[in-house]
Scaffold this active site. Sequence first.
Site, PDB file in Angstrom:
ATOM      1  N   ASN A  91     -10.892   8.413  -4.844  1.00  0.00           N
ATOM      2  CA  ASN A  91      -9.430   8.515  -4.833  1.00  0.00           C
ATOM      3  C   ASN A  91      -8.882   9.016  -3.488  1.00  0.00           C
ATOM      4  OD1 ASN A  91      -6.671   9.252  -6.308  1.00  0.00           O
ATOM      5  ND2 ASN A  91      -7.399  11.131  -5.327  1.00  0.00           N
ATOM      6  N   TYR A 156      -3.835   0.754   6.715  1.00  0.00           N
ATOM      7  CA  TYR A 156      -3.955   1.142   5.300  1.00  0.00           C
ATOM      8  C   TYR A 156      -4.161  -0.094   4.414  1.00  0.00           C
ATOM      9  CZ  TYR A 156      -2.428   3.550   0.958  1.00  0.00           C
ATOM     10  OH  TYR A 156      -2.333   4.087  -0.308  1.00  0.00           O
ATOM     11  N   ALA A 157      -3.378  -1.151   4.664  1.00  0.00           N
ATOM     12  CA  ALA A 157      -3.488  -2.373   3.850  1.00  0.00           C
ATOM     13  C   ALA A 157      -4.878  -2.986   3.996  1.00  0.00           C
ATOM     14  CB  ALA A 157      -2.415  -3.378   4.251  1.00  0.00           C
ATOM     15  N   LYS A 160      -7.232  -0.989   1.803  1.00  0.00           N
ATOM     16  CA  LYS A 160      -7.011  -1.103   0.362  1.00  0.00           C
ATOM     17  C   LYS A 160      -7.387  -2.504  -0.140  1.00  0.00           C
ATOM     18  CE  LYS A 160      -5.763   3.146  -0.256  1.00  0.00           C
ATOM     19  NZ  LYS A 160      -6.629   4.062  -1.010  1.00  0.00           N
TER      20      LYS A 160
HETATM   21  N1  CAA Z   1      10.757  -3.801   5.151  1.00  0.00           N
HETATM   22  C1  CAA Z   1      11.310  -4.538   6.120  1.00  0.00           C
HETATM   23  N2  CAA Z   1      11.570  -4.072   7.340  1.00  0.00           N
HETATM   24  C2  CAA Z   1      11.297  -2.783   7.593  1.00  0.00           C
HETATM   25  C3  CAA Z   1      10.726  -1.949   6.637  1.00  0.00           C
HETATM   26  C4  CAA Z   1      10.457  -2.491   5.363  1.00  0.00           C
HETATM   27  N3  CAA Z   1       9.903  -1.790   4.387  1.00  0.00           N
HETATM   28  N4  CAA Z   1      10.529  -0.729   7.175  1.00  0.00           N
HETATM   29  C5  CAA Z   1      10.975  -0.806   8.442  1.00  0.00           C
HETATM   30  N5  CAA Z   1      11.449  -2.051   8.690  1.00  0.00           N
HETATM   31  C6  CAA Z   1      12.039  -2.552   9.927  1.00  0.00           C
HETATM   32  C7  CAA Z   1      13.221  -1.698  10.382  1.00  0.00           C
HETATM   33  O1  CAA Z   1      14.383  -2.091   9.703  1.00  0.00           O
HETATM   34  C8  CAA Z   1      13.247  -1.969  11.856  1.00  0.00           C
HETATM   35  O2  CAA Z   1      13.814  -3.228  12.100  1.00  0.00           O
HETATM   36  P1  CAA Z   1      14.534  -3.567  13.505  1.00  0.00           P
HETATM   37  O3  CAA Z   1      13.485  -3.440  14.578  1.00  0.00           O
HETATM   38  O4  CAA Z   1      15.028  -4.950  13.319  1.00  0.00           O
HETATM   39  O5  CAA Z   1      15.617  -2.550  13.646  1.00  0.00           O
HETATM   40  C9  CAA Z   1      11.776  -2.090  12.217  1.00  0.00           C
HETATM   41  O6  CAA Z   1      11.101  -2.427  10.984  1.00  0.00           O
HETATM   42  C10 CAA Z   1      11.226  -0.811  12.779  1.00  0.00           C
HETATM   43  O7  CAA Z   1      11.445   0.258  11.821  1.00  0.00           O
HETATM   44  P2  CAA Z   1      11.666   1.794  12.258  1.00  0.00           P
HETATM   45  O8  CAA Z   1      12.898   1.905  13.096  1.00  0.00           O
HETATM   46  O9  CAA Z   1      11.588   2.653  11.043  1.00  0.00           O
HETATM   47  O10 CAA Z   1      10.398   1.983  13.219  1.00  0.00           O
HETATM   48  P3  CAA Z   1       9.600   3.270  13.527  1.00  0.00           P
HETATM   49  O11 CAA Z   1       8.603   2.884  14.571  1.00  0.00           O
HETATM   50  O12 CAA Z   1      10.480   4.444  13.755  1.00  0.00           O
HETATM   51  O13 CAA Z   1       8.818   3.613  12.146  1.00  0.00           O
HETATM   52  C11 CAA Z   1       7.396   3.188  10.292  1.00  0.00           C
HETATM   53  C12 CAA Z   1       7.962   2.645  11.598  1.00  0.00           C
HETATM   54  C13 CAA Z   1       6.541   4.449  10.587  1.00  0.00           C
HETATM   55  C14 CAA Z   1       6.487   2.101   9.735  1.00  0.00           C
HETATM   56  C15 CAA Z   1       8.535   3.571   9.319  1.00  0.00           C
HETATM   57  O14 CAA Z   1       9.405   2.455   9.195  1.00  0.00           O
HETATM   58  C16 CAA Z   1       8.016   3.899   7.945  1.00  0.00           C
HETATM   59  O15 CAA Z   1       7.500   5.000   7.701  1.00  0.00           O
HETATM   60  N6  CAA Z   1       8.112   2.957   7.017  1.00  0.00           N
HETATM   61  C17 CAA Z   1       7.553   3.123   5.657  1.00  0.00           C
HETATM   62  C18 CAA Z   1       6.109   2.660   5.613  1.00  0.00           C
HETATM   63  C19 CAA Z   1       5.659   2.708   4.179  1.00  0.00           C
HETATM   64  O16 CAA Z   1       6.208   2.072   3.303  1.00  0.00           O
HETATM   65  N7  CAA Z   1       4.571   3.470   3.920  1.00  0.00           N
HETATM   66  C20 CAA Z   1       4.065   3.662   2.593  1.00  0.00           C
HETATM   67  C21 CAA Z   1       3.516   5.087   2.474  1.00  0.00           C
HETATM   68  S1  CAA Z   1       3.117   5.495   0.787  1.00  0.00           S
HETATM   69  C22 CAA Z   1       1.665   4.715   0.580  1.00  0.00           C
HETATM   70  O17 CAA Z   1       1.032   4.256   1.482  1.00  0.00           O
HETATM   71  C23 CAA Z   1       1.161   4.631  -0.819  1.00  0.00           C
HETATM   72  C24 CAA Z   1       0.858   3.251  -1.167  1.00  0.00           C
HETATM   73  O18 CAA Z   1      -0.313   2.900  -1.331  1.00  0.00           O
HETATM   74  C25 CAA Z   1       1.934   2.296  -1.405  1.00  0.00           C
HETATM   75  P1  NAI Z   2      -2.210  12.839  -1.640  1.00  0.00           P
HETATM   76  O1  NAI Z   2      -1.976  12.851  -0.178  1.00  0.00           O
HETATM   77  O2  NAI Z   2      -1.363  13.647  -2.538  1.00  0.00           O
HETATM   78  O3  NAI Z   2      -3.739  13.203  -1.953  1.00  0.00           O
HETATM   79  C1  NAI Z   2      -4.793  12.699  -1.181  1.00  0.00           C
HETATM   80  C2  NAI Z   2      -5.907  13.717  -1.181  1.00  0.00           C
HETATM   81  O4  NAI Z   2      -6.997  13.188  -0.395  1.00  0.00           O
HETATM   82  C3  NAI Z   2      -5.507  15.059  -0.551  1.00  0.00           C
HETATM   83  O5  NAI Z   2      -5.857  16.122  -1.419  1.00  0.00           O
HETATM   84  C4  NAI Z   2      -6.323  15.097   0.742  1.00  0.00           C
HETATM   85  O6  NAI Z   2      -6.693  16.420   1.136  1.00  0.00           O
HETATM   86  C5  NAI Z   2      -7.525  14.260   0.355  1.00  0.00           C
HETATM   87  N1  NAI Z   2      -8.233  13.757   1.551  1.00  0.00           N
HETATM   88  C6  NAI Z   2      -7.681  13.184   2.644  1.00  0.00           C
HETATM   89  N2  NAI Z   2      -8.636  12.922   3.545  1.00  0.00           N
HETATM   90  C7  NAI Z   2      -9.814  13.306   3.001  1.00  0.00           C
HETATM   91  C8  NAI Z   2     -11.152  13.294   3.460  1.00  0.00           C
HETATM   92  N3  NAI Z   2     -11.483  12.805   4.680  1.00  0.00           N
HETATM   93  N4  NAI Z   2     -12.116  13.783   2.644  1.00  0.00           N
HETATM   94  C9  NAI Z   2     -11.796  14.290   1.432  1.00  0.00           C
HETATM   95  N5  NAI Z   2     -10.548  14.350   0.952  1.00  0.00           N
HETATM   96  C10 NAI Z   2      -9.564  13.852   1.727  1.00  0.00           C
HETATM   97  O7  NAI Z   2      -2.123  11.290  -2.023  1.00  0.00           O
HETATM   98  P2  NAI Z   2      -2.088  10.546  -3.428  1.00  0.00           P
HETATM   99  O8  NAI Z   2      -0.816   9.826  -3.497  1.00  0.00           O
HETATM  100  O9  NAI Z   2      -2.487  11.441  -4.516  1.00  0.00           O
HETATM  101  O10 NAI Z   2      -3.216   9.431  -3.167  1.00  0.00           O
HETATM  102  C11 NAI Z   2      -4.398   9.313  -3.923  1.00  0.00           C
HETATM  103  C12 NAI Z   2      -4.934   7.907  -3.712  1.00  0.00           C
HETATM  104  O11 NAI Z   2      -4.009   6.965  -4.239  1.00  0.00           O
HETATM  105  C13 NAI Z   2      -5.119   7.529  -2.237  1.00  0.00           C
HETATM  106  O12 NAI Z   2      -6.283   6.747  -2.094  1.00  0.00           O
HETATM  107  C14 NAI Z   2      -3.903   6.678  -1.950  1.00  0.00           C
HETATM  108  O13 NAI Z   2      -4.128   5.802  -0.888  1.00  0.00           O
HETATM  109  C15 NAI Z   2      -3.759   5.966  -3.266  1.00  0.00           C
HETATM  110  N6  NAI Z   2      -2.450   5.404  -3.521  1.00  0.00           N
HETATM  111  C16 NAI Z   2      -1.337   6.229  -3.529  1.00  0.00           C
HETATM  112  C17 NAI Z   2      -0.107   5.676  -3.780  1.00  0.00           C
HETATM  113  C18 NAI Z   2       1.136   6.492  -3.754  1.00  0.00           C
HETATM  114  O14 NAI Z   2       2.208   5.891  -3.712  1.00  0.00           O
HETATM  115  N7  NAI Z   2       1.073   7.824  -3.791  1.00  0.00           N
HETATM  116  C19 NAI Z   2       0.046   4.229  -4.059  1.00  0.00           C
HETATM  117  C20 NAI Z   2      -1.178   3.495  -4.030  1.00  0.00           C
HETATM  118  C21 NAI Z   2      -2.378   4.077  -3.781  1.00  0.00           C
END
Ligand code: CAA
Ligand code: NAI
Length: 248
Positions: A91, A156-157, A160
């Site tokens: 996880n 990340y993608a 995963k």
């Molecule tokens: N869809 C479409 N376009 C997007 C977008 C989205 N989701 N997010 C950003 N963009 C676009 C912006 O509108 C912007 O467009 P323009 O250049 O035309 O203005 C461009 O992309 C750049 O965006 P930023 O200004 O935000 O650029 P930045 O460099 O400051 O930041 C970033 C980039 C760090 C990727 C920030 O946009 C961000 O954090 N986005 C969210 C990323 C995200 O969804 N992460 C998921 C984390 S949770 C997770 O990972 C769990 C899981 O498994 C799902």
């Molecule tokens: P979280 O950030 O709350 O927990 C992640 C945990 O992993 C933390 O306790 C962190 O200390 C531990 N960790 C990070 N690096 C480590 C390492 N090198 N060795 C051991 N432990 C480490 O995140 P969350 O949301 O609970 O995520 C759990 C899993 O679910 C992750 O694999 C994440 O990618 C996945 N996931 C999360 C989603 C979300 O939206 N929160 C969506 C889809 C998948």
Amino acid sequence: MVKRLENKVAIITGAANGIGLQAAETFALEGAKVVIADYDVKSGEASAEKLNAKGLTCMFVQVDVADRNSVDQMVEHTTSTYGQVDILVNNAGITRDAMFRKMTPEQFQQVLEVNLTGVFNCTQAVLPAMLDQGKGKIISTSSVSGVYGNVGQTNYAATKAGIVGMTKTWAKELGHKGINVNAVVPGFTATNMVETVPQKVIDQIVSQVPMQRLGDPQDIANAYLFLASEESNYINGHALHVDGGIMM
Ligand code: CAA
Ligand code: NAI
């Protein structure tokens, strides 16, 4: 009533926080002895203490899943304390989001090492015990980002999606040894991980989910529990989406 994980030993990586912590409690309530295997000592110790205070059985073991020696020591500590390993939940995961054109090679590598090599390390490390027992359940955490792609998540993608490929390969290699290998594919779930996502992006995501909400850690923990229990004994090589129906 018999509990669903009675007499089972489960290692859950990344269980100091978020989804993993919820899974640790869920598994322990179903009778498992749980190893909270995490890098974060402060949260890991506090979480183990909290669950033990509720009368559940668990221990915190510090591990860096990206470091094979550290993983081997964690598994050794588990078998010497609890005598076996029945369930592994891969996880632990991290994000280092950036637009592709700005992503550094370090950001790319860091996420690969934890999210992909980490799953390879932990799964390979528990295999000897599971092969000896002729039984085991391996569950790894993918993400909708790996299936549909997501802006800012090249690294990340890739990991995963890679987890789904490894899961299906291991399901084919290990099924006849009595080991089930499956993945859970969560949608966006309310933990620390999504706190870095700008609110306007969250709003946009929620609007695409038919259930119109983020996932709750318990939603994901329930899927881990099903795949860890005897109820899923004929499920192998499956990637179970728990995402409220986002993007069908
Ligand atoms: N869809 C479409 N376009 C997007 C977008 C989205 N989701 N997010 C950003 N963009 C676009 C912006 O509108 C912007 O467009 P323009 O250049 O035309 O203005 C461009 O992309 C750049 O965006 P930023 O200004 O935000 O650029 P930045 O460099 O400051 O930041 C970033 C980039 C760090 C990727 C920030 O946009 C961000 O954090 N986005 C969210 C990323 C995200 O969804 N992460 C998921 C984390 S949770 C997770 O990972 C769990 C899981 O498994 C799902
Ligand atoms: P979280 O950030 O709350 O927990 C992640 C945990 O992993 C933390 O306790 C962190 O200390 C531990 N960790 C990070 N690096 C480590 C390492 N090198 N060795 C051991 N432990 C480490 O995140 P969350 O949301 O609970 O995520 C759990 C899993 O679910 C992750 O694999 C994440 O990618 C996945 N996931 C999360 C989603 C979300 O939206 N929160 C969506 C889809 C998948």
